[in-house]
Design a protein around this motif. Structure first.
Motif, short mmCIF file in Angstrom:
data_model
loop_
_atom_site.label_atom_id
_atom_site.label_comp_id
_atom_site.label_asym_id
_atom_site.label_seq_id
_atom_site.Cartn_x
_atom_site.Cartn_y
_atom_site.Cartn_z
N THR A 1 -7.70 0.67 -3.99
CA THR A 1 -6.97 0.95 -5.23
C THR A 1 -6.61 2.44 -5.37
O THR A 1 -5.57 2.77 -5.92
CB THR A 1 -7.77 0.49 -6.46
N CYS B 1 -6.56 -7.12 -6.73
CA CYS B 1 -6.86 -5.68 -6.81
C CYS B 1 -8.26 -5.45 -7.37
O CYS B 1 -8.87 -4.43 -7.09
CB CYS B 1 -5.84 -4.97 -7.69
N CYS C 1 -5.26 -9.03 -0.53
CA CYS C 1 -3.92 -8.65 -1.02
C CYS C 1 -2.98 -9.83 -0.80
O CYS C 1 -2.01 -9.76 -0.06
CB CYS C 1 -3.44 -7.41 -0.27
N CYS D 1 -10.52 -4.98 -4.48
CA CYS D 1 -9.94 -4.27 -3.34
C CYS D 1 -10.52 -2.86 -3.24
O CYS D 1 -10.73 -2.20 -4.25
CB CYS D 1 -8.43 -4.21 -3.49
N HIS E 1 -6.90 -8.53 5.39
CA HIS E 1 -6.79 -8.00 4.03
C HIS E 1 -5.72 -8.77 3.25
O HIS E 1 -5.91 -9.13 2.09
CB HIS E 1 -6.44 -6.51 4.08
N ILE F 1 0.84 -1.20 0.00
CA ILE F 1 0.00 0.00 0.00
C ILE F 1 0.87 1.25 0.00
O ILE F 1 0.53 2.27 -0.59
CB ILE F 1 -0.94 0.01 1.23
N HIS G 1 1.22 -0.01 -4.90
CA HIS G 1 1.40 -1.16 -5.79
C HIS G 1 0.45 -1.05 -6.98
O HIS G 1 0.84 -1.28 -8.12
CB HIS G 1 1.13 -2.46 -5.03
N TYR G 2 -0.78 -0.68 -6.72
CA TYR G 2 -1.76 -0.56 -7.80
C TYR G 2 -1.37 0.57 -8.77
O TYR G 2 -1.51 0.45 -9.99
CB TYR G 2 -3.15 -0.29 -7.21
N PRO H 1 -2.15 -10.33 -5.79
CA PRO H 1 -3.15 -9.55 -5.07
C PRO H 1 -4.43 -9.39 -5.89
O PRO H 1 -4.36 -9.23 -7.11
CB PRO H 1 -2.46 -8.20 -4.88
N CYS I 1 -3.35 2.91 -3.15
CA CYS I 1 -2.28 1.91 -3.06
C CYS I 1 -1.13 2.17 -4.03
O CYS I 1 -1.33 2.33 -5.24
CB CYS I 1 -2.91 0.55 -3.34
#
Ligand code: SF4
Length: 267
Positions: free
Chosen positions: A189, A183, A176, A186, A171, A136, A194-195, A181, A192
């Motif tokens: 997004t 996404c 995740c 989720c 989570h 995140i 990573h997203y 993950p 985050c």
């Protein structure tokens, strides 16, 4: 996370601090589901600290054979029970220091027990919390679980530490997840790191020659006309190089990447 995780609490089944301590000790490098399979019979056979303290590791071993590292866990359970009996009058201690003095109890186990059983403000960091906090972007490049814990604590009020621990674990366990993950389902997004990285396209390449082929593979630096369709780890169909299979494919005319990125924010 509060909106989508209705019960942010441990999934280890237990009825008292003693059972919680045993379950948490067994859960090291093991799933909660597996631990929940073995604990009913274990708790029935050794219902009190005294019963466990009077046992030998070989007596405990048959009950926990299917969890990871059963031999050392059996030894630690009995040794911890004996210390609780002899040094703490048979009561599970509530302080982190005392819990960490028990054989087989490290900082994470002590924090989980202190937080869940006694309401001590703690934010234990396990593999899920570690991974999710990094993905995140709540913490960046923290080297140890204790470092993650310190940084998370700086960002959250103490009254939320215990809840945050469970929210991040659940989570990480169900959404995740480590390998891939989810996404697409989720709620984080928009927040985050990573997203955000997932949706970032490679910069366009300059100087490509479309007369040599319609596409260009950046990995093997070849031109080609007929790409091979491949599905990436997120389930999206991508164009790949027929030579090396790489998905780092660029349109030779525009120089742009042919990569497709997911947009899970549109729901
Ligand atoms: S958006 Fe994806 S990577 Fe980010 S927290 Fe959600 S599931 Fe994890």
């Amino acid at each position: 996370m509060r909106q989508v995780i209705a019960r942010p609490q441990t999934e280890l089944r237990h009825e008292n601090p003693c059972q919680l301590l045993v379950a948490v000790m067994l859960s090291a490098q093991c799933t909660d589901a597996r631990v929940n399979q073995v604990t009913p019979a274990l708790f029935a056979a050794f219902p009190t600290v005294e019963a466990l303290a009077a046992a030998e590791p070989e007596d405990v071993l048959p009950y926990i054979r299917s969890v990871s590292y059963p031999n050392s866990k059996a030894r630690h359970l009995v040794a911890a029970a004996r210390r609780i009996r002899d040094a703490f009058g048979g009561e599970i201690p509530a302080s982190l220091e005392a819990l960490e003095s028990l054989p087989g109890v490290g900082p994470k186990t002590a924090r989980v027990v202190a937080s869940v059983a006694f309401g001590v403000a703690a934010l234990p960091v396990d593999t899920h919390v570690y991974r999710v906090a990094h993905r995140i972007g709540l913490v960046r490049r923290a080297r140890t679980p204790l470092e993650v814990e310190r940084r998370l604590k700086r960002q959250l009020p103490a009254r939320d530490w215990g809840e945050a621990h469970h929210l991040l674990i659940l989570h990480g366990r169900y959404t995740c997840t480590a390998r891939r993950p989810h996404c697409e389902r989720c709620v984080l997004t928009d927040l985050c790191d990573h997203y955000r990285r997932l949706r970032r396209l490679p910069a366009p390449l300059e100087g490509l020659d479309p007369r040599r082929g319609r596409y260009f593979c950046k990995r093997c630096r070849r031109y080609f006309d007929v790409p091979v369709p491949r599905t990436d780890r997120y389930g999206l169909e991508q164009l790949s190089c027929p030579e090396c299979g790489s998905m780092h494919v660029f349109d030779a005319k525009t120089g742009r990447s042919t990569k497709r990125v997911p947009d899970y924010r549109v729901r």
